[in-house]
Design a protein around this motif. Structure first.
Motif, PDB file in Angstrom:
ATOM      1  N   PHE A  29       0.955  -0.968  -0.008  1.00  0.00           N
ATOM      2  CA  PHE A  29      -0.063  -0.004  -0.023  1.00  0.00           C
ATOM      3  C   PHE A  29       0.739   1.340  -0.039  1.00  0.00           C
ATOM      4  CE2 PHE A  29      -3.684  -2.180   2.323  1.00  0.00           C
ATOM      5  CZ  PHE A  29      -4.237  -2.966   1.642  1.00  0.00           C
ATOM      6  N   GLY A  30       0.509   2.269  -0.727  1.00  0.00           N
ATOM      7  CA  GLY A  30       1.209   3.456  -0.618  1.00  0.00           C
ATOM      8  C   GLY A  30       0.522   4.573  -1.241  1.00  0.00           C
ATOM      9  N   VAL A  31       0.700   5.691  -1.017  1.00  0.00           N
ATOM     10  CA  VAL A  31       0.032   6.937  -1.608  1.00  0.00           C
ATOM     11  C   VAL A  31       0.867   7.653  -2.659  1.00  0.00           C
ATOM     12  CG1 VAL A  31      -1.117   7.816   0.757  1.00  0.00           C
ATOM     13  CG2 VAL A  31       1.312   8.740   0.109  1.00  0.00           C
ATOM     14  N   PRO A  32       0.302   8.382  -3.543  1.00  0.00           N
ATOM     15  CA  PRO A  32       1.197   8.729  -4.615  1.00  0.00           C
ATOM     16  C   PRO A  32       2.589   9.375  -4.388  1.00  0.00           C
ATOM     17  CG  PRO A  32      -0.980   9.506  -4.950  1.00  0.00           C
ATOM     18  CD  PRO A  32      -1.054   8.838  -3.772  1.00  0.00           C
ATOM     19  N   THR A  33       2.629  10.070  -3.241  1.00  0.00           N
ATOM     20  CA  THR A  33       4.010  10.682  -2.636  1.00  0.00           C
ATOM     21  C   THR A  33       5.127   9.378  -2.506  1.00  0.00           C
ATOM     22  OG1 THR A  33       3.030  12.449  -1.807  1.00  0.00           O
ATOM     23  CG2 THR A  33       5.553  12.137  -1.176  1.00  0.00           C
ATOM     24  N   VAL A  34       4.665   8.434  -1.921  1.00  0.00           N
ATOM     25  CA  VAL A  34       5.307   7.216  -1.731  1.00  0.00           C
ATOM     26  C   VAL A  34       5.921   6.495  -2.955  1.00  0.00           C
ATOM     27  CG1 VAL A  34       5.396   4.945  -0.715  1.00  0.00           C
ATOM     28  CG2 VAL A  34       4.539   6.924   0.836  1.00  0.00           C
ATOM     29  N   TRP A  35       4.866   6.391  -4.015  1.00  0.00           N
ATOM     30  CA  TRP A  35       5.147   5.478  -5.099  1.00  0.00           C
ATOM     31  C   TRP A  35       5.905   6.375  -6.135  1.00  0.00           C
ATOM     32  CZ3 TRP A  35       4.837   0.990  -4.488  1.00  0.00           C
ATOM     33  CH2 TRP A  35       3.889   0.295  -3.760  1.00  0.00           C
ATOM     34  N   GLY A  70       0.060  13.026   2.076  1.00  0.00           N
ATOM     35  CA  GLY A  70       0.830  13.217   0.764  1.00  0.00           C
ATOM     36  C   GLY A  70      -0.084  14.052  -0.244  1.00  0.00           C
ATOM     37  N   LYS A  71      -1.281  14.587   0.242  1.00  0.00           N
ATOM     38  CA  LYS A  71      -2.165  15.195  -0.586  1.00  0.00           C
ATOM     39  C   LYS A  71      -1.796  16.597  -0.669  1.00  0.00           C
ATOM     40  CE  LYS A  71      -6.545  12.447   0.192  1.00  0.00           C
ATOM     41  NZ  LYS A  71      -7.882  12.318   0.766  1.00  0.00           N
TER      42      LYS A  71
END
Length: 459
Positions: free
Chosen positions: A218-224, A449-450
């Motif tokens: 699982f990740g948010v766009p910042t992580v990916w 990360g939004k």
């Protein structure tokens, strides 16, 4: 009908000493159940408890203990400022704060010891009982308490287990905060309900993800985005079964980079605090950049658009929806239509085959310029396709002739305003090009990360 929320934990077999590893500390499911039972015995009868939601075994123990005891849980962000923290504690009516040692905001603190053991034989509360009180980010005022029933949590997790073929054979890896739906409900309670092994990396760094050896991430766009920039770490995820992105739209360039480096087309999904996850791509189906898939079982959606418009506000209904805002009946009533659909405040488009594309928030991402309705996300993705652009946020600013003009805030190297305006105009309709470009060192973002567009500097 969904089984009781904690059934899988209390009746599970096939345990292992490292069934859960949180920031380097491991325990078995039996150990967690024993420690949670000890906590449940200490807090039983409390009206509400808050949990200092650090990425730790203490947090998981406290949350599961409260759920065992049938006491509603309020996850408290550990980095919240005094005003936000005191508001959440006061508004929720929390009788205890689990975790830490010093009293906070006049609320008694109860330390959490994962080494404690006890037995708990009481039945689970009714499915409609409140399990969690999750506070919104407060972008339109003070954070509101969102009442989430146990049934809603179970329905959401069962729907995702079906969509993602998520089973006890999986090892879930993530490093997300434990005070949101993504990190806590999906990332902890989801692992406990499906029986999968959980590795919480403490922080969601590319190096930690690469070393974890998971099948499901699982990740948010910042992580990916950070993973995609670390080719070595990204290639280490080639053995994974599924990479899931959520909490914000995944930029199309990051989607493509992940596919190239990991061999995986990421799964995107959509939800919010009030609805949990309602829409997702499936493990056994297609995955399209810029799209979040189709509704989960039992969920219905509709888009309310002006005549002739392709995009409009997304409304949803189904078993995962919240039971209301705590102590705010007027806000609860306003959040629903007269026929019982929840107004998400998000702008979406639905393709003929049922695939959903989220354009953005109605308040900040729907731009009306020169008679056109333009989704900020489409312009942001076009900007991010430029090799010099690392981050992008697009807003509509008042304009005396156009109504609104498109303004882009970018983090970029070695590129000028005209270059970016022409670049977008060459990829999208000319009326979607930015009229102004502001260059920043970084975009303001929240803990998930939004981008926080309300915190962008004035045009």
């Amino acid at each position: 009908m969904a089984a009781p929320l904690l059934t899988s934990l209390t009746e599970s077999g096939g345990d292992r000493p490292d069934a859960l590893t949180i920031a380097g500390r491991a325990c078995s499911r039996a150990d967690l159940l024993g420690a949670a039972a000890a906590m449940a015995a200490r807090i039983a009868g409390a009206p509400v408890v808050a949990v200092r939601a650090t990425p730790s075994l203490e947090t998981v123990t406290a949350v599961v203990g409260a759920l065992l005891a049938g006491v509603p849980v309020v996850p408290l962000p550990p980095d919240s400022g005094p005003a936000e923290r005191d508001h959440i504690l006061r508004d929720s009516g929390a009788a205890l704060l689990l975790g830490g040692e010093e009293p906070v905001g006049g609320v008694e603190v109860l330390p959490v010891d994962p080494a404690e053991r006890a037995a708990w034989t009481e039945p689970e509360p009714e499915p409609e009982a409140t399990g969690l009180v999750l506070y919104t980010s407060g972008t339109t005022g003070a954070p509101k308490g969102v009442l989430i029933s146990r049934r809603a949590v179970a329905s959401c997790l069962d729907g995702l287990a079906d969509a993602w073929a998520w089973t006890a054979e999986d090892t879930l890896v993530h490093g997300l905060p434990l005070f949101h739906v993504h990190g806590l409900v999906l990332g902890v309670l989801g692992a406990l309900r499906t029986g999968s092994r959980l590795v919480h990396t403490g922080r969601p760094t590319p190096e930690a993800y690469a070393a974890a050896g998971g099948s499901l991430y699982f990740g948010v766009p910042t992580v990916w985005g950070r993973v995609a920039k670390d080719a070595t770490a990204a290639r280490a995820l080639r053995g994974a079964r599924l990479l899931v992105s959520g909490s914000a739209p995944l930029p199309a360039p990051v989607f493509r980079d992940l596919e190239l480096l990991t061999g995986q087309r990421p799964v995107e999904r959509y939800g919010m605090t009030e609805t949990m996850i309602t829409i997702s791509a499936r493990a056994d189906g297609e995955r399209r950049p810029g799209y979040v898939g189709t509704p989960l079982p039992g969920v219905r959606t509709r888009v309310v658009a002006e005549e002739g418009a392709e995009i409009g506000e997304l409304e949803v209904c189904g078993p995962t929806l919240f039971a209301g805002y705590l102590n705010q009946p007027e806000a609860t009533e306003a959040a629903y239509t007269a026929d019982g659909w929840f107004r998400t405040g998000d702008i979406a488009a639905v393709e003929p085959d049922g695939w959903h594309r989220i354009v953005g928030r109605a308040s900040t991402d729907m731009i009306k310029s020169g008679g056109y309705r333009i989704g900020a996300g489409e312009v942001e993705n076009a900007l991010l396709d430029h090799p010099a652009v690392r981050e992008a946020a697009v807003v509509g600013a008042p304009h005396e002739d156009l109504g609104q003009e498109i303004v882009a805030y970018v983090v970029a190297d070695g590129v000028g305003e005209k270059d970016l305006v022409d670049f977008v105009a060459g990829r999208l309709s000319v009326h979607k090009r930015p009229r102004k470009v502001r260059f920043l060192e970084a975009l303001p973002r929240n803990a998930m990360g939004k981008p926080q567009k309300k915190l962008l500097p004035p045009v």
